[in-house]
Motif scaffolding. Structure first.
Motif, PDB file in Angstrom:
ATOM      1  N   UNK A   1       0.892  -1.052  -0.016  1.00  0.00           N
ATOM      2  CA  UNK A   1       0.071  -0.169   0.079  1.00  0.00           C
ATOM      3  C   UNK A   1       0.869   1.205   0.037  1.00  0.00           C
ATOM      4  N   UNK A   2       0.767   1.969  -1.107  1.00  0.00           N
ATOM      5  CA  UNK A   2       1.632   3.225  -1.289  1.00  0.00           C
ATOM      6  C   UNK A   2       0.942   4.338  -1.880  1.00  0.00           C
ATOM      7  N   UNK A   3       0.090   4.966  -0.837  1.00  0.00           N
ATOM      8  CA  UNK A   3      -0.779   6.432  -1.298  1.00  0.00           C
ATOM      9  C   UNK A   3       0.319   7.223  -1.485  1.00  0.00           C
ATOM     10  N   UNK A   4      -0.180   8.568  -2.028  1.00  0.00           N
ATOM     11  CA  UNK A   4       0.778   9.646  -2.420  1.00  0.00           C
ATOM     12  C   UNK A   4       1.465   9.985  -0.930  1.00  0.00           C
ATOM     13  N   UNK A   5       2.837  10.235  -1.315  1.00  0.00           N
ATOM     14  CA  UNK A   5       3.608  10.668  -0.107  1.00  0.00           C
ATOM     15  C   UNK A   5       4.199   9.433   0.758  1.00  0.00           C
TER      16      UNK A   5
ATOM     17  N   UNK B   1       3.649  -1.281   3.970  1.00  0.00           N
ATOM     18  CA  UNK B   1       2.869   0.215   3.901  1.00  0.00           C
ATOM     19  C   UNK B   1       3.871   1.221   3.947  1.00  0.00           C
ATOM     20  N   UNK B   2       4.074   2.066   2.707  1.00  0.00           N
ATOM     21  CA  UNK B   2       5.005   2.997   2.366  1.00  0.00           C
ATOM     22  C   UNK B   2       4.891   4.137   3.389  1.00  0.00           C
TER      23      UNK B   2
ATOM     24  N   UNK C   1       6.283 -11.032   6.640  1.00  0.00           N
ATOM     25  CA  UNK C   1       6.928  -9.859   7.381  1.00  0.00           C
ATOM     26  C   UNK C   1       5.928  -8.487   6.923  1.00  0.00           C
ATOM     27  N   UNK C   2       6.047  -7.773   8.099  1.00  0.00           N
ATOM     28  CA  UNK C   2       5.270  -6.727   8.059  1.00  0.00           C
ATOM     29  C   UNK C   2       6.439  -5.320   8.106  1.00  0.00           C
ATOM     30  N   UNK C   3       6.344  -4.417   7.256  1.00  0.00           N
ATOM     31  CA  UNK C   3       6.707  -3.213   6.948  1.00  0.00           C
ATOM     32  C   UNK C   3       5.854  -2.008   7.095  1.00  0.00           C
ATOM     33  N   UNK C   4       5.985  -1.046   8.131  1.00  0.00           N
ATOM     34  CA  UNK C   4       4.989   0.058   8.022  1.00  0.00           C
ATOM     35  C   UNK C   4       5.677   1.146   8.398  1.00  0.00           C
TER      36      UNK C   4
END
Length: 201
Positions: A62-66, A84-85, A99-102
């Protein structure tokens, strides 16, 4: 003759190194399959993928604007991962299953060649714990997480906001990393502490 392609796709999703090591006969169908997955992902999210990447069909990015996600060449994101970016992965970085990256607000950056084993959790944000208001209303903060190049993060590791892990470090299985890790260090435990140096093994 039985076509094992669908099962082989599932196998690759959980073990992406099979994609990168595939023989030409397998790559002939695996590359178009991956291209379709990646084209669809990049069309709906702010994701940029380098050459030769593998993204499992059920990985959630998930990579919304910014909050862009950037994956370098030959990157791998395995089955069940949640990303999640903002997140930036260097070349040859692998995220193994679940794996989880937030990235919070400040983001997660991971250097070239780093391997992250299954079931790791990296959260680049935190919130307050003041006693005068409920947890759900506490203010959020995000300092970011930085992991260097050629780092090995063992299975089940947790890494908290604000941590920097130096190049060539090793983090032992199920460690909880709450403070910076020096270059070449081997750390283990909860909270993680230095137990060795890769150059001395």
């Amino acid at each position: 003759m039985v076509d094992h392609r669908e099962h082989h796709q599932r196998r690759m999703a959980w073990m992406p190194w099979l994609y990168h090591r595939a023989k030409p006969k397998v790559r002939a169908w695996a590359e178009p399959w991956q291209q379709a997955i990646q084209d669809q992902l990049c069309a709906r999210e702010r994701v940029r993928l380098g050459a030769g990447c593998f993204i499992a069909p059920d990985a959630e990015l998930f990579a919304e604007p910014h909050r862009e996600i950037v994956v370098g060449d030959r990157g791998s994101i395995a089955a069940g991962c949640f990303v999640h970016g903002p997140v930036r992965l260097g070349d040859d970085v692998s995220l193994n299953p679940r794996t989880v990256l937030d990235g919070g607000a400040a983001g997660i950056t991971i250097g070239d060649g780093t391997r992250i084993a299954a079931d790791c959790h990296l959260y680049a944000f935190d919130h307050g714990t003041a006693p005068d208001e409920p947890v759900r209303e506490q203010p959020m903060r995000s300092r970011g997480i930085t992991i260097g190049a050629d780092v090995w993060i063992g299975a089940g590791v947790g890494i908290t906001d604000g941590v920097t892990i130096g190049d060539h470090a090793v983090v032992g299985m199920h460690a909880v990393v709450t403070h910076d890790v020096p270059t070449w260090a081997i750390v283990a435990g909860s909270p993680a502490r230095v137990v060795g140096d890769r150059r001395e093994r």
